[in-house]
Design an enzyme around this catalytic site. Structure first.
Site, PDB file in Angstrom:
ATOM      1  N   ARG A  90       9.451  -6.511   7.836  1.00 20.92           N
ATOM      2  CA  ARG A  90      10.401  -5.684   7.092  1.00 20.92           C
ATOM      3  C   ARG A  90      10.735  -4.420   7.873  1.00 20.92           C
ATOM      4  O   ARG A  90       9.850  -3.782   8.432  1.00 20.92           O
ATOM      5  CB  ARG A  90       9.809  -5.314   5.724  1.00 20.92           C
ATOM      6  CG  ARG A  90       9.537  -6.542   4.892  1.00 20.92           C
ATOM      7  CD  ARG A  90       9.048  -6.206   3.504  1.00 20.92           C
ATOM      8  NE  ARG A  90       8.713  -7.457   2.812  1.00 20.92           N
ATOM      9  CZ  ARG A  90       8.209  -7.528   1.592  1.00 20.92           C
ATOM     10  NH1 ARG A  90       7.974  -6.408   0.907  1.00 20.92           N
ATOM     11  NH2 ARG A  90       7.942  -8.696   1.053  1.00 20.92           N
ATOM     12  N   SER A 135       2.904  -8.890  -6.277  1.00 16.72           N
ATOM     13  CA  SER A 135       4.064  -8.795  -7.141  1.00 16.72           C
ATOM     14  C   SER A 135       4.483 -10.214  -7.487  1.00 16.72           C
ATOM     15  O   SER A 135       4.740 -11.013  -6.596  1.00 16.72           O
ATOM     16  CB  SER A 135       5.185  -8.073  -6.392  1.00 16.72           C
ATOM     17  OG  SER A 135       6.290  -7.863  -7.226  1.00 16.72           O
ATOM     18  N   ARG A 149      -3.231  -5.096   2.893  1.00 15.64           N
ATOM     19  CA  ARG A 149      -3.617  -4.178   1.822  1.00 15.64           C
ATOM     20  C   ARG A 149      -4.947  -4.592   1.191  1.00 15.64           C
ATOM     21  O   ARG A 149      -5.707  -3.742   0.724  1.00 15.64           O
ATOM     22  CB  ARG A 149      -2.507  -4.114   0.764  1.00 15.64           C
ATOM     23  CG  ARG A 149      -1.285  -3.373   1.284  1.00 15.64           C
ATOM     24  CD  ARG A 149      -0.264  -3.083   0.210  1.00 15.64           C
ATOM     25  NE  ARG A 149       0.893  -2.399   0.799  1.00 15.64           N
ATOM     26  CZ  ARG A 149       1.965  -2.006   0.106  1.00 15.64           C
ATOM     27  NH1 ARG A 149       2.015  -2.226  -1.208  1.00 15.64           N
ATOM     28  NH2 ARG A 149       2.963  -1.390   0.698  1.00 15.64           N
ATOM     29  N   GLU A 156       0.075  -0.956  -5.146  1.00 11.12           N
ATOM     30  CA  GLU A 156       0.556  -2.332  -5.281  1.00 11.12           C
ATOM     31  C   GLU A 156      -0.044  -3.240  -4.207  1.00 11.12           C
ATOM     32  O   GLU A 156      -0.057  -2.909  -3.028  1.00 11.12           O
ATOM     33  CB  GLU A 156       2.080  -2.336  -5.155  1.00 11.12           C
ATOM     34  CG  GLU A 156       2.668  -3.719  -5.271  1.00 11.12           C
ATOM     35  CD  GLU A 156       4.179  -3.738  -5.027  1.00 11.12           C
ATOM     36  OE1 GLU A 156       4.814  -2.657  -5.095  1.00 11.12           O
ATOM     37  OE2 GLU A 156       4.704  -4.835  -4.770  1.00 11.12           O
ATOM     38  N   ARG A 185       2.019   0.503   4.792  1.00 10.40           N
ATOM     39  CA  ARG A 185       3.404   0.074   4.944  1.00 10.40           C
ATOM     40  C   ARG A 185       3.708  -0.205   6.414  1.00 10.40           C
ATOM     41  O   ARG A 185       3.998   0.697   7.183  1.00 10.40           O
ATOM     42  CB  ARG A 185       4.339   1.165   4.399  1.00 10.40           C
ATOM     43  CG  ARG A 185       5.761   0.713   4.125  1.00 10.40           C
ATOM     44  CD  ARG A 185       6.575   1.798   3.447  1.00 10.40           C
ATOM     45  NE  ARG A 185       6.019   2.162   2.152  1.00 10.40           N
ATOM     46  CZ  ARG A 185       6.272   1.489   1.018  1.00 10.40           C
ATOM     47  NH1 ARG A 185       7.059   0.457   1.027  1.00 10.40           N
ATOM     48  NH2 ARG A 185       5.722   1.885  -0.115  1.00 10.40           N
TER      49      ARG A 185
END
Length: 415
Positions: free
Chosen positions: A261, A351, A388, A348, A276
């Site tokens: 990303r 999801s 994560r 987070e 991130r």
RNA sequence: GGACAGGUGGGUGAGUUGGCUGAAACCACAUCCCUGCUAAGGAUGCGUAGGAGUAAUCCUACCGAGAGUUCGAAUCUCUCCCUGUCCGCCA
């Protein structure tokens, strides 16, 4: 894509529901009008085409009977002009329509709470108590000074900022986690697949990343190809343009992929540490179901991810996203946030979304019910983001001496 | 990357002097009949998308994708994509 026919018939209801995602009603009005206009223009074109077809069939007849063809030919030449004009008009309307339609997000479920951002998300439940420490728990980048698991500097040297390198037990733990997650998901009935990390534009349109979110993607220069932002893209598109049979459903798959990303909208956020990154590993769950089953499967997927965290002994909470925080393709999303003691907050880590028939309509994934072809429901969810999870283990399993314990279930994967 | 050969419905596979072929035939599949037992026979149905109609049914588009020639294209031309084989290269 949203259902244009439904928009024609139940405009107010759909416009009202899309308020949750802050969609301008005039845009929808425009869409509805264009769709009606398209229908009209298409009817005009088809009438002309029918005439052309019918009269063209007269040629061999006339020739056999020795009749004059010239006047018929002149007539059809004229009609041909009309057809090409009608075609041009229709194409214009069609382009306008699809440009708008492809940019309209999915309709949120009834159960999705109102709200503008993450502040308005609804906590569903907490799982496991957050751990207590008799010392000040460190954040993962401080901890790492002792472990040398993550090499941030050299990641930057190799690529650029937001890339990192895993070393020592960190590298092994990442692999252990991926393997453990895949095995766990398989035990819950998700079949493992291994898919390309690069996909084409069609696939990205199918799941909704394109045409609207190209800025978030790494594109391969000179090719119509992109690095995948999530396994959801290749795995869901496995069935693009296919008509499945009812007894094939539900299809439940799990896959490990790297994800890429650009993080275009996140300048300055989470620049420290491994939260991130431009590239990260993720194990994904994807389900293709009948509309009747999709709620049930959704719950299964949420449980799967939550139980996985539980088995790793990581405290977390389940959060139902509000309309404003919901992604483009999702009708409903539950986020799972894991407790990070160093950061002293939940972050987070997963999801899970039900896109209903939104992606299925774009990607033309259907199944046969008797004689009819019905759009499937597609669902996807992370289980889990590997990087994560690694961080979560570091922070939750740290000792006062700076060492990190390995969770019981992972020990056999670390041998 | 180079050379040659191809891309037709779920599958196999007809269809090149352009015109009742959206597509024969066979297989698979579904329903029914017959029969009765783990077989055989018969009938019918069986692509996708959009539109009109209560319905029967009809119209339009699609034979890898796009563009072109033509009154008319699966059939001719061009571009691109893909598959196969051989060569080159490579984990």
């Amino acid at each position: 894509m949203i259902d244009i026919k439904a928009l024609q018939n139940n405009f107010d209801e759909i416009a009202n529901k899309l308020q949750k995602k802050k969609i301008d009603e005039s845009l929808l009005q425009n869409l509805k009008e264009l769709s009606l206009e398209l229908k009209e223009k298409k009817a005009i074109l088809e009438t002309l085409q029918a005439e052309q077809n019918a009269k063209s069939k007269l040629f061999p007849v006339y020739q056999k009977e020795g009749k004059d063809i010239a006047s018929l030919k002149a007539e059809l030449n004229e009609n041909k002009q009309k057809i090409s004009i009608a075609q041009e008009i229709m194409r214009e309307v069609e382009e306008k329509l699809s440009a708008i339609a492809m940019g309209v997000p999915n309709i949120p479920d009834e159960s999705v709470p109102l709200g503008v951002d993450e502040e308005d998300n609804q906590e569903l439940k907490k799982v496991l108590d957050i751990p207590t420490f008799d010392f000040e728990p460190k954040e993962h980048w401080d901890l790492d000074a002792d472990q040398a698991w993550i090499d941030f500097e050299r990641g930057v040297k190799l690529s650029k900022s937001r890339f990192s390198v895993l070393k020592n037990d960190g590298a092994r733990l990442e692999r252990a986690l991926s393997n453990y997650m895949l095995d766990f998901n398989r035990s819950r009935g998700f079949e493992e697949v291994s898919v390309p990390f690069i996909t084409n534009e069609e696939s990205l349109k199918g799941t909704g990343q394109l045409p609207k979110f190209g800025d978030d993607l790494f594109k391969i220069e000179g090719e119509n190809l992109y690095l995948i932002p999530t396994a959801e893209v290749p795995v869901t598109n496995l069935f693009r343009d296919e008509i499945l049979t009812a007894d094939e459903l539900p299809i439940k798959l799990t896959a490990y992929t790297a994800c890429f990303r650009k993080e275009a909208g996140s300048a300055g956020r989470d620049t420290r540490g491994m939260i991130r990154q431009h590239q990260f590993g993720k194990v994904e769950l994807v389900s293709i179901t009948t509309p009747e089953d999709s709620d049930k499967i959704f719950d299964e997927m949420v449980s799967c991810a939550s139980d996985l965290l539980k088995s790793l002994g990581l405290a977390h909470k389940l959060v139902l996203l509000c309309g404003g925080d919901l992604g483009f393709s999702a009708a409903k999303t539950v986020d799972i946030e894991v407790w990070l003691p160093g950061q002293n907050r939940y972050r987070e880590i997963s999801s899970i979304s039900n896109t209903r028939d939104f992606q299925a309509r774009r990607a033309k994934i259907r199944y046969k019910e008797g004689k009819k072809n019905i759009l499937v429901h597609t669902l996807n969810g992370s289980s889990l983001a590997v990087g994560r999870t690694l961080i979560a283990i570091m922070e939750n399993y740290q000792k006062s001496d700076g060492t990190i314990e390995i969770p019981e279930v992972l020990k056999e994967y670390m041998r």
